[in-house]
Each structure stands twice: as C-alpha cells, then as structure tokens.
Design an enzyme around this catalytic site. Structure first.
Site, mmCIF file in Angstrom:
data_model
loop_
_atom_site.group_PDB
_atom_site.id
_atom_site.type_symbol
_atom_site.label_atom_id
_atom_site.label_comp_id
_atom_site.label_asym_id
_atom_site.label_seq_id
_atom_site.Cartn_x
_atom_site.Cartn_y
_atom_site.Cartn_z
ATOM 1 N N TYR A 147 -6.680 15.489 -10.081
ATOM 2 C CA TYR A 147 -5.807 14.494 -10.713
ATOM 3 C C TYR A 147 -4.693 15.112 -11.550
ATOM 4 C CZ TYR A 147 -4.346 10.688 -13.805
ATOM 5 O OH TYR A 147 -3.598 9.779 -14.515
ATOM 6 N N LYS A 201 -0.145 14.938 -11.418
ATOM 7 C CA LYS A 201 0.808 14.449 -12.410
ATOM 8 C C LYS A 201 1.841 15.526 -12.752
ATOM 9 C CE LYS A 201 -0.816 10.321 -12.610
ATOM 10 N NZ LYS A 201 -0.029 9.211 -12.026
ATOM 11 N N ASP A 251 0.883 -1.169 0.000
ATOM 12 C CA ASP A 251 0.000 0.000 0.000
ATOM 13 C C ASP A 251 0.916 1.214 0.000
ATOM 14 O OD1 ASP A 251 -1.668 2.132 0.499
ATOM 15 O OD2 ASP A 251 -2.659 1.217 2.237
ATOM 16 N N ASN A 296 3.773 2.738 -10.636
ATOM 17 C CA ASN A 296 2.583 2.778 -11.484
ATOM 18 C C ASN A 296 1.302 3.058 -10.715
ATOM 19 O OD1 ASN A 296 0.900 1.885 -13.993
ATOM 20 N ND2 ASN A 296 0.212 0.522 -12.361
#
Length: 244
Positions: free
Chosen positions: A168, A172, A61, A88
C-alpha cells in the site's frame, strides 16, 4: 452544457469519498458519485439528494477501461464538462495482523492489484476525463494520497508512520510521483493538480479508527476549490505541505 460546477468523486459511495462529495455539494457543485457497487452508489446518491445536494450516480470501476470510458461519456451527456476530478478510490490490499505487509513475504499478486487501483486507475480515469476538464474555466484534480506515501517520513526513525505496508505505502509514493508528472505536463495551463492526505479517518478502510470522515475530507475539498493561480504539483494535509 450545465451552468453548475461539475465534480466527479471516485469511490464516493462511503467514507471519506462520500464526505468529499457531500462537501462539494454543499458548496453548490453538481456531484457525480463514482462507485462500482450499484446499490451502494444509488443509496449514496439518495442520501446526498435528501441533504440538498445535486448528485447523480456514475457507474465506475477504475480498473476497467470500458467502465471508465462509459463514465466519461455519461458525464459528457449529463453536464458537457467537468470542473473537478477527485481520484479518491483506493484499496490497501491484503495484510497480516496489525495491517502489516511484510516485504520479505509479500504476494506479488497483492502488489499488482493495489497498483492497478491506486496508481493505474488514477491515470486511467484522469486521462479519460481530461477532454471534459479542458472545457472548464478552472479545472482541478485532486489525488487521494496518504502520509504513508512520504518517503521522507517513512525513512525517519523518529516519525511514527504506522505499520510496514510494503504494498500500500509504495503505491501512494508512486501516485505522488505521478501527480508531479501531471503538474509538469499541465504547466502553463489552468489545470491545477495536487495530492491530498486525509489522515487517519474512521472508515471501514481503517477498521473505524481515527477522526470523523467529514474532517478527513477537508483537505481534498480545499484543493478541489483552489482559486486560479493556486498551488499545483504539491502534497498537502490539514497542516500544509507534506515532504515527498
């Protein structure tokens, strides 16, 4: 210490992560399948082994300090080093219709949750695995990013970057910036670190819209297997370098 090249892929029980694990396995890597869910993790390991991949499960986790420490200890016992780390695992966070995350109404708890997995989780895992990576002759780190993290593209009205995702997308961009900082720190060493965009892949993450996950895994696999002297601190998709 294992003679095989060793890889760890986080979030590898399904989708693009699974296909990265499968692709590295097909190249002869022994692959640790990092995943939280025990049943899904073991199912993925069994499937990979049935396909001829030397795979083993890694309970992981990325949001938990002890879980990540335990994962590093397991890999140390299993293999004695790590040659490839593919960060990932990631989440998009709650969104409204059409995947929209409106910045003007955004729940700050959603932002915190996405940052914890997509950015802090990557730092947590990378730093825990660094002692193992430093034992490799050619260590490689790949961070799974996205073209929606390109501030250049997001700011260009002529480029379609999809819906507004105010939680989100910035994670990134944050991850890309962190990747550059690691590359700067690793300058003069044999550690290469890059960010990879898989493109829109047909997984449960996207509602199964996009191209096959095995195609989406190709850039990460290429960056995970770069030769010595290859690029570092860059952001790639299938076509080459993506602007920050």
């Amino acid at each position: 210490m294992s003679e095989s090249r060793i890889a760890l892929v986080t979030g590898a029980n399904k989708g693009v992560g699974y296909e990265i694990a499968a692709g590295l396995g097909a190249l002869g890597y022994r692959v640790g399948v990092g995943a939280r869910d025990e049943a899904r993790r073991e199912t993925a390991v069994a499937k990979l082994r049935a396909a001829g991949v030397d795979a083993f499960g890694v309970p992981l986790d990325v949001t938990g300090d002890q879980s990540v420490t335990d994962a590093a200890d397991l890999i140390d016992r299993q293999a004695g080093r790590l040659d490839v780390l593919v960060n990932n695992a990631g989440i998009s966070g709650e969104s409204g219709p059409g995947w929209v995350q409106d910045p003007t109404t955004l729940d700050l708890d959603v932002v915190r949750t996405v940052v914890e997995t997509n950015v802090i989780g990557v730092i947590r895992v990378t730093n825990a695995m660094l002692p193992l990576l430093r034992r490799s002759a050619s260590p490689r780190i790949v961070n799974a990013s996205s073209s929606v993290g390109s501030v250049t593209w997001q700011a260009d009205p002529d480029i379609d970057v999809g819906p507004i995702m105010a939680a989100y997308s910035p994670t990134k961009s944050f991850l890309n910036a962190v990747t550059v900082q690691y590359a700067r720190q690793f300058a003069g060493t044999n550690i290469l670190i890059n960010a990879a965009c898989p493109g829109l892949a047909a997984t449960d993450f996207t509602g199964f819209q996009g191209r096959p996950p095995e195609q989406a895994a190709a850039t990460a696999i290429r960056l995970a297997t770069l030769p010595d002297g290859g690029p570092t601190g860059s952001f790639f998709n299938d076509d080459g370098v993506i602007p920050w």
